[in-house]
Design an enzyme around this catalytic site. Structure first.
Site, PDB file in Angstrom:
ATOM      1  N   TRP A 143       0.827  -1.209   0.000  1.00  0.00           N
ATOM      2  CA  TRP A 143       0.000   0.000   0.000  1.00  0.00           C
ATOM      3  C   TRP A 143       0.856   1.251   0.000  1.00  0.00           C
ATOM      4  O   TRP A 143       0.734   2.101   0.863  1.00  0.00           O
ATOM      5  CB  TRP A 143      -0.990   0.006   1.165  1.00  0.00           C
ATOM      6  CG  TRP A 143      -2.093  -0.954   0.951  1.00  0.00           C
ATOM      7  CD1 TRP A 143      -3.198  -0.778   0.193  1.00  0.00           C
ATOM      8  CD2 TRP A 143      -2.209  -2.277   1.510  1.00  0.00           C
ATOM      9  NE1 TRP A 143      -3.980  -1.912   0.231  1.00  0.00           N
ATOM     10  CE2 TRP A 143      -3.397  -2.837   1.038  1.00  0.00           C
ATOM     11  CE3 TRP A 143      -1.415  -3.037   2.370  1.00  0.00           C
ATOM     12  CZ2 TRP A 143      -3.807  -4.105   1.369  1.00  0.00           C
ATOM     13  CZ3 TRP A 143      -1.832  -4.307   2.711  1.00  0.00           C
ATOM     14  CH2 TRP A 143      -3.015  -4.824   2.206  1.00  0.00           C
TER      15      TRP A 143
ATOM     16  N   CYS B 186      -3.802   3.942   3.453  1.00  0.00           N
ATOM     17  CA  CYS B 186      -3.800   2.483   3.363  1.00  0.00           C
ATOM     18  C   CYS B 186      -4.403   2.173   2.022  1.00  0.00           C
ATOM     19  O   CYS B 186      -3.882   2.545   0.986  1.00  0.00           O
ATOM     20  CB  CYS B 186      -4.621   1.888   4.503  1.00  0.00           C
ATOM     21  SG  CYS B 186      -4.833   0.118   4.382  1.00  0.00           S
ATOM     22  N   CYS B 187      -5.559   1.548   2.029  1.00  0.00           N
ATOM     23  CA  CYS B 187      -6.260   1.301   0.791  1.00  0.00           C
ATOM     24  C   CYS B 187      -7.043   2.542   0.425  1.00  0.00           C
ATOM     25  O   CYS B 187      -6.827   3.149  -0.603  1.00  0.00           O
ATOM     26  CB  CYS B 187      -7.213   0.138   0.940  1.00  0.00           C
ATOM     27  SG  CYS B 187      -6.762  -0.974   2.234  1.00  0.00           S
TER      28      CYS B 187
ATOM     29  N   GLY C 169      -9.447  -2.491  -2.228  1.00  0.00           N
ATOM     30  CA  GLY C 169      -8.519  -1.624  -1.520  1.00  0.00           C
ATOM     31  C   GLY C 169      -7.104  -1.579  -2.046  1.00  0.00           C
ATOM     32  O   GLY C 169      -6.314  -0.778  -1.600  1.00  0.00           O
TER      33      GLY C 169
END
Lengths: 748, 263
Positions: A326, A410-411, A723
């Site tokens: 990520w 993050c996602c 994600g």
């Protein structure tokens, strides 16, 4: 200093650390199209060729090319490394996590057992000396957590109703403001932190102040370490960057420091594109670089992000398949003053997917608004059609909450760059919670009394009147144990695995959010709908356990723009976050939640029994906030309408939606496909939806890639999953089948 | 010929016209300009051998559920946000003109609501006889685009392929040209049946006589709907006919679609 900041406008950012003020005063909007972009330079082709060879070797060796076992990772632990010693002069941006490309560092502070298991999994012998040190002298985050876990926490963890807890590795999700290194240089950042430390606790020396003093002292050490790390590569980063190449390099050193010291599940880059464009534009105006140089810098930076790796264990890979880190990086977005923030650099970052082919990392994220320039929207959509490597997030719903200088940490989760950190915390499996409400807290698989022994449903039919109060009670319990568990984990992470380097690039007076998550969302919604609108008969096993359900009659399903089902979805989200908010959260953080599962929907599904919506025991849960498999009967837009009804304000950590659209359903040619995609996204995001992963390919291609992963055209075949993006051939077979099974939106 | 067609079986419903709908699709991107809500109506008299929706052939009967104009438009408007500046609704089939009275009501109401309208037809019910012709001219006043399928330029071969000659279909095209409604001509390319060069050139020559053609689309034959024939217990007569190659499609496009300046 004055030379480094020549021709930059504004004053506030000079007096205080304030990247937003710098950007707003200095960025150059770009309204044109992609025609200015240039192809890869020879240097880029050479280096990317080298890297592809290494990636191929890595895959041939079972997923890991090389591993460090003797030296613990740190800012200066390994000395400098290059893609290839012979071509190192071609690297416009330098710096690797270890001394060799794709070699994985030894990172024991999250948990020594995990670090050692990662070695043995791939055939490496862990160091006896380090084994001794970390078992007998140094305590890790994982040790701390398991010392303190309550019996109940161990039970819920063991039964997978709480899953993906960051208790054996770095929690990640903290985005240092790496731009600060370039704009201010390390010395100024140290000076600011020293000022913070000097006055801290003058009035009262309470626990929180003592802890913060220790943390800031660690941050100052990390900043000094960062300078040494850069010096190993021959750079002095004590002063601000004076040109574009230095700005890119300084910024990357900031990020490199993070991935040398932390192995968080998500190690995001942040919102760097517009910032770097300011330096590139200045150099272009001064005539010191050309567009070829500019693109080369961005290509080389992106190449570095494509190389970030961590040593993981198999159970981790099951959750987060395909080696994701990520390294999320944002482009576009709108400013608070109404100006769009698209620069030429946003085109350059997307163009890396053409110059070097598709790739899962960095996790390129377009901060979308229908008010972005049409030229940019078209180009992004075109790149989506060609590569399926981009995700889109709605700037219009995030900006009011997080301002116009947030990053994605993050996602899909927004965080204010340089001003905020997150306590990330995996997911509560609400699908399992629903079955507990019927069984009275007994797990179908282990038959342990996991939840409280509340009254089970004793009749042969699950009635709405009986079910709802039981479900509410069970969710209250789960929310409570969830928050308690996360409080404990983050206490230990701060204590034993503090992110000094990243936090050094964030304001001392930091905002903290507490990110919970929901798994099994669509199945809970559809099951409640089945209980409400159809007749759900219980089929008990010989012990009387409610093991299966026979549902008679039709019921509305989430994903068809049917308010009867969609209202349940909104209710469920609002109710759950309300329950989370009742509890004290660690360091007075602000609780949020997400509907986001990554590829872990497959593993979560394995531990989840039959449900009233017809989902079979062990089958994958639908990913993120996606409707259940086969539930969408009215086409793509009906599905998007359902998603768009979920209010972002109840899920500030994000609502992930992954859609796969067959090329023929988007149009006859790529130009038309891009235009169609823009219409779809304008509509979807104007309705207030949060996120969209866009995949454009047919099921045939997936099947062929699964059967023939050796074909060269699939080496970098990237798809978006919940994600993040991943190389399809790096997924487990189970996950590949899951991706194939999800309904692709096709038209005859 | 079904010149006797009087506008289909739709009967007023509480004073409002109703349509017999086979199905709807919220996301049509190849059914006229932009993103469109597509309404597939029931019933078709043609029996095209490659039809991928033979399940829409059956004419509506009283037992079928009818949908009112406002119900349909309310449904469609849920997707309005996705239409942008050029999208809207498309009525397809089956053969939409078999329910012409209701389609007139639908399109007129759509225009009152500011919705762009598109008619996807094979033209088979077209005739210059009354009462159809007057209705058709009225319909065209509220139609923004017509997608007109021309299955074959040669009438005998058209009859072999669809069960009907093409004289009135070509006449429909001429009528549309006279009225001046923007038309997209579509031609399904079936190897060995509709792709010989001479027929394609004749089709192009015909298209060149029309003044209102905005676009010509070559639709490659596909076999994704064949399973429906089996489900309906029908014999599929094109078994073994391959789908056209990219090269064959390109070749047909060169003949049919290129503007004179591109030739």
């Amino acid at each position: 200093m004055s030379n480094a900041w020549r021709n930059f406008r504004g004053t506030q950012w000079k007096e205080e650390i304030n990247l937003r003020d710098f950007i707003q005063n200095n960025y150059t909007q770009y309204d044109g199209d992609e025609s200015f972009l240039v192809g890869p330079t020879d240097a880029t082709n050479t280096l990317w060729g080298e890297l592809q060879k290494l990636q191929k070797e890595e895959r041939a060796k079972g997923g890991v090319l090389d591993m460090e076992t003797e030296v613990v990772s740190g800012l200066t632990a390994y000395g400098p490394g290059y893609i290839n010693e012979k071509t190192k002069d071609l690297e416009r941006v330098v710096g690797l996590q270890t001394d060799k490309p794709l070699k994985r560092a030894f990172m024991p502070y999250g948990g020594i057992k995990m670090a050692e298991q990662a070695c043995t999994t791939y055939g490496y012998e862990p160091s006896a000396k380090l084994h001794d040190i970390f078992h007998n002298y140094v305590k890790t985050h994982n040790d701390g957590v398991f010392d303190a876990y309550t019996p109940e926490m161990k039970l819920v963890r063991h039964n997978h109703i709480l899953t993906g807890l960051p208790d054996t590795y770095g929690r990640g999700r903290i985005v240092g403001d790496y731009r600060r290194v370039a704009l201010y240089g390390i010395d100024r950042l140290i000076e600011e932190k020293k000022n913070d430390l000097a006055t801290m606790g003058e009035r009262e020396m309470v626990d929180e102040v003592v802890r913060l003093r220790e943390e800031v002292a660690m941050q100052i050490k990390a900043l000094k370490g960062l300078k040494e790390m850069a010096a190993q590569y021959g750079f002095d980063i004590s002063q601000p960057a004076t040109n574009a190449r230095e700005a890119v390099q300084w910024l990357y050193f900031g990020y490199l420091g993070a991935v040398k010291t932390q192995n968080g599940a998500a190690m995001s880059v942040g919102r760097v594109s517009t910032f770097l464009d300011i330096y590139i534009t200045r150099d272009l105006n001064e005539g010191t670089i050309t567009e070829d140089d500019a693109q080369e810098l961005i290509d080389h930076l992106v190449m570095k992000f494509r190389m970030v790796k961590f040593a993981r264990i198999p159970s981790y890979n099951e959750l987060f398949s395909g080696d994701p880190v990520w390294a999320t990086l944002e482009v576009a977005g709108m400013g608070q003053d109404g100006r769009h923030m698209v620069t030429k650099n946003d085109f350059r970052f997307l163009h890396t997917l053409e110059n070097m082919g598709p790739s899962p990392e960095p996790n390129l994220t377009v901060l979308y608004s229908s008010r972005l320039p049409e030229t940019f929207k078209r180009y992004a959509a075109y790149i989506s059609v060609k590569t399926s490597s981009i995700q889109y997030e709605n700037d219009d719903v995030m900006r009011p909450v997080w301002g116009d200088d947030y990053s994605i940490c993050c996602c899909v989760s927004a965080t204010q760059t340089g001003k905020e950190m997150q306590f990330f915390g995996a997911r509560a499996n609400l699908a399992k919670c629903l079955t507990y409400a019927i069984s009275g807290g007994v797990d179908s698989k282990t038959r342990q009394q996991v939840g409280p022994a509340y009254r089970p449903i004793e009749g042969d039919v699950v009635t709405y009147e009986e079910f709802m109060p039981r479900f509410m009670d069970m969710m209250e319990w789960l929310a409570a144990v969830y928050v308690k568990t996360l409080n404990l984990i983050h206490y230990m992470h701060d204590k034993y695995f503090y992110e000094a380097e990243e936090m050094a690039l964030i304001d001392t007076d930091v905002r903290r959010t507490f990110a919970t998550g929901i798994a099994g969302f669509s199945h809970v919604v559809d099951s409640i709908s089945a209980i409400k609108y159809a007749k759900v008969n219980i089929v008990r096993d010989e012990t009387g356990f409610p093991l299966e359900f026979k549902t008679e009659g039709d019921f509305p399903r989430y994903g068809n723009d049917d308010d009867r089902a969609d209202d349940i979805a909104v209710w469920l989200l609002k109710t759950f976050i309300g329950m989370v908010k009742k509890h004290h959260t660690y360091r007075n953080s602000e609780p949020t939640t997400s509907i986001l599962t990554i590829t872990s929907n497959v593993v979560y599904g394995k531990y989840t029994s039959n449900m009233p919506d017809g989902r079979k025991a062990g089958a994958p849960l639908a990913p993120g906030a996606n409707p259940s498999y086969g539930a969408e009967k009215n086409g793509l837009l009906a599905s998007l309408n359902s998603l768009a009804k979920l209010p972002y304000k109840y899920a500030l950590d994000g609502i992930s939606n992954t859609q796969t659209i067959s090329p023929s359903a988007l149009g006859h040619d790529d130009e038309q496909r891009a235009k169609t995609l823009v219409s779809v996204m304008d509509g979807y995001f104007d309705k207030g939806a949060h996120h969209l992963n866009v995949n454009v390919f047919g099921v045939d291609k997936l099947k062929d890639a699964m059967e023939h992963p050796e074909k060269p055209e699939y080496a970098n075949f990237t798809i978006r999953v919940s994600g993040y993006a991943v190389k399809f051939i790096d997924l487990t077979r189970e996950q590949q089948l899951d991706v194939i099974a999800r309904q692709a939106h096709e038209r005859l | 010929m079904s010149g006797s067609n009087n506008g289909g079986t739709a009967a007023p419903h509480d004073g409002e016209a109703v349509l017999y709908v086979h199905s709807t699709e919220s996301f049509g991107s190849v059914d006229g300009p932009g993103v469109r809500f597509v309404i597939f109506l029931r019933g078709c008299h043609m029996r095209c051998r490659y039809c991928h929706n033979p399940d829409t052939w059956r004419m509506a009967s009283d037992s079928d559920k009818a949908t009112t104009v406002s119900q349909l438009l309310d449904m469609a408007e849920r997707y309005r946000a996705y239409w942008g500046s050029d999208g809207g609704i498309t009525v397809s089939g089956g053969e939409a003109l078999l329910q012409i009275d209701a389609v007139i009501s639908l399109f007129e109401e759509a225009h009152r609501r500011g919705i762009n309208t598109c008619l996807d037809t094979a033209g088979q019910p077209f005739t210059r006889r009354e009462p159809f012709y007057g209705k058709f001219l009225r319909l065209m006043q509220s139609t923004d685009t017509v997608l007109l399928d021309i299955k074959h330029i040669d009438s005998a071969r058209h009859r072999d392929l669809t069960g009907h000659g093409n004289e009135n279909i070509l006449d429909c095209a001429r009528c549309l040209s006279d009225v001046g409604v923007p038309v997209w001509i579509r031609h399904v390319l079936v190897p060995g049946i509709t792709d010989d060069e001479e027929s394609l050139r004749r089709l192009r020559a015909f298209i060149d006589t029309l003044t209102n053609v905005e676009r010509v689309e070559v639709l490659p034959y596909h076999t994704l709907g064949v399973y429906k024939w089996r489900e309906l217990g029908l014999r599929y007569s094109l078994d073994g006919v391959p789908t056209p190659t990219k090269e064959e499609v390109r070749k047909a496009e060169n003949i049919l679609c290129k503007r004179p300046s591109e030739k």
